[in-house]
Scaffold this motif. Structure first.
Motif, short mmCIF file in Angstrom:
data_model
loop_
_atom_site.label_atom_id
_atom_site.label_comp_id
_atom_site.label_asym_id
_atom_site.label_seq_id
_atom_site.Cartn_x
_atom_site.Cartn_y
_atom_site.Cartn_z
N GLU A 124 0.80 -1.34 0.02
CA GLU A 124 0.08 0.03 0.27
C GLU A 124 0.84 1.35 0.05
N TYR A 132 -1.16 -8.47 4.76
CA TYR A 132 -2.66 -7.93 5.42
C TYR A 132 -3.12 -8.85 6.08
N TYR A 210 -10.81 -9.16 3.71
CA TYR A 210 -9.44 -8.59 4.33
C TYR A 210 -9.56 -7.07 4.77
N ASP A 211 -8.64 -6.78 5.49
CA ASP A 211 -8.55 -5.62 6.30
C ASP A 211 -9.11 -4.21 5.58
N THR A 212 -8.30 -4.11 4.51
CA THR A 212 -8.28 -2.87 3.64
C THR A 212 -9.95 -2.71 3.25
N ASP A 289 -2.74 -0.40 -4.28
CA ASP A 289 -1.68 -0.53 -4.06
C ASP A 289 -0.63 0.76 -4.35
#
Length: 318
Positions: A124, A132, A210-212, A289
Motif C-alpha cells: 500500500e 495484510y 480482508y482488512d483494507t 497499492d
C-alpha cells in the motif's frame, strides 16, 4: 487480494477455458494467443482476479501492462478470471504466463504441480512489506463479540480458494472451538466487498474479509459508514498476494518480468516515466497499492502451516 467469484465449490471442477473472460478481446484472441506465447512467441498472457466487483480490471493494470510490454518487447494480453481456479489451470496448461494469485491459491498451484515462481506482491505504501490481515466482522451492535460467537450463525466467507476470506478464518474458528463443518451455516459471498455488505444488510450474522476492504475501500466508496461494521477478530499477518511467472519461459524473459515488477511497477516510477497519462489516477492494480516489491516462495510457508492446521481439502486440491 485479487478475488471475485459468484459460485460455490462446484466451480473448481471447471477448466480455465470455461471460466476465463477476456478483457476487451474475443475468444478468437485467446485461441490465437495460445499459439504464439511462450519461450519464442511474441505474446504473453497475464491474468488476475478482481478484489471486488470491478468493472474494468484491465484498466487498473493498464500502466503495468504498458511497462511490461516495453521491458519485454512482447504484446501483453490481459485476462480477467472469474476465480483463482481458472488462473491455476491456466498456468498449468501453459495458457497464462503471468498470474495474479492470492497467497492460498499460489500455495495450491505449487502443491498441485504448477511450475510457477512468485516474483512480487503489492504494497500500500513505499517501503512497506507485503502483507495484510483477515478480519472477522459483525454489524455494529451485534451481540457477537468474538469468533466463539460465530457458532450457530450464518457466516459469510468469500471463496473456498481465498486466503483471508476462507483459509485463515477457518483456522481462526477452529482455534476458537467452533465446529467449522456443522457448527455454522457458511455462505460463499463471492467477493470481499460482498461479504462485508452481506453483514451490513443482515444477510449474514457475521463474516470475513480482508482488512483494507473493511477499513478503507468500502468506506471511501460510501458503501459502508465508518463505525457501521465492527471487527471482532484479526488474523496473523498473511503474506502478500503474489504475481507469479511461468517457469516455462526462458530465464532471460522471466528475469525481465521479475525486474519490471520489483523495481518499476510502482506509482512513482510509472508517473515519472510517462506510463500514466492524462488526469486519470495512476494505478498498479485494483487494490489501491502503491506498487510491487520482491517476494519468494519461502514467504508463503505461513500459509502452508495454516493448511497443515486446517487440513482443508482445498489445500491439496489440484
Amino acid at each position: 487480494m485479487f478475488l471475485v467469484n459468484r459460485r460455490d465449490l462446484g466451480v473448481f471442477a471447471l477448466g480455465a477455458a470455461s471460466v476465463l473472460a477476456l478483457a476487451g478481446c474475443g475468444s478468437s484472441a485467446a485461441s490465437k494467443s495460445s499459439t504464439s506465447e511462450g519461450k519464442g512467441g511474441d505474446t504473453l498472457v497475464m491474468a488476475a482476479v478482481p478484489a471486488e466487483n470491478s468493472t474494468d480490471l484491465k484498466a487498473s493494470y493498464g500502466a503495468v501492462i504498458k511497462l511490461l510490454e516495453k521491458e519485454t518487447g512482447k504484446k501483453i494480453i490481459f485476462q480477467t478470471a472469474t476465480n483463482y481456479a481458472a488462473v491455476i489451470e491456466g498456468q498449468r496448461s501453459g495458457k497464462i504466463q503471468i498470474a495474479g494469485y492470492g497467497p492460498f491459491s499460489y500455495v495450491q498451484a505449487k502443491s498441485s504441480g504448477v511450475k510457477t515462481t512468485p516474483v512480487a506482491a503489492g504494497v500500500e505504501a513505499k517501503g512497506a512489506r507485503p502483507g495484510y490481515k483477515s478480519y472477522g466482522i459483525v454489524k455494529t451492535g451485534s451481540p457477537i463479540k468474538d469468533l466463539k460467537g460465530f457458532a450457530g450463525k450464518k457466516v459469510c466467507f468469500v471463496d473456498p480458494n481465498s486466503t483471508s476470506g476462507y483459509l485463515y478464518p477457518r483456522a481462526g474458528l477452529m482455534e476458537a472451538g467452533v465446529d467449522v463443518e456443522k457448527g455454522i451455516t457458511p455462505v460463499m459471498a463471492g467477493g470481499h466487498d460482498a461479504s462485508v455488505l452481506a453483514v451490513k444488510s443482515g444477510q449474514c450474522e457475521a463474516g470475513f474479509a480482508y482488512d483494507t476492504m473493511v477499513d478503507k475501500q468500502l468506506v471511501e466508496k460510501g458503501q459502508i459508514k465508518k463505525g457501521e461494521i465492527t471487527t471482532v477478530w484479526k488474523s496473523p499477518v498473511i503474506p502478500g498476494s503474489p504475481v507469479a511467472v511461468s517457469d516455462d519461459l526462458d530465464a532471460d524473459l522471466k528475469q525481465k518480468i521479475a525486474t519490471a515488477f520489483q523495481t518499476m511497477a510502482n506509482v512513482d516510477y510509472l508517473k515519472a516515466h510517462g506510463f500514466c497519462s492524462g488526469s486519470a489516477k495512476c494505478e498498479v492494480d485494483d487494490a489501491g497499492d502503491w506498487g510491487f516489491v520482491k517476494v519468494d516462495d519461502s514467504d508463503y510457508d505461513g500459509v502452508r502451516k495454516v493448511c497443515d492446521v486446517t487440513k482443508d481439502e482445498q489445500c491439496v486440491k489440484s
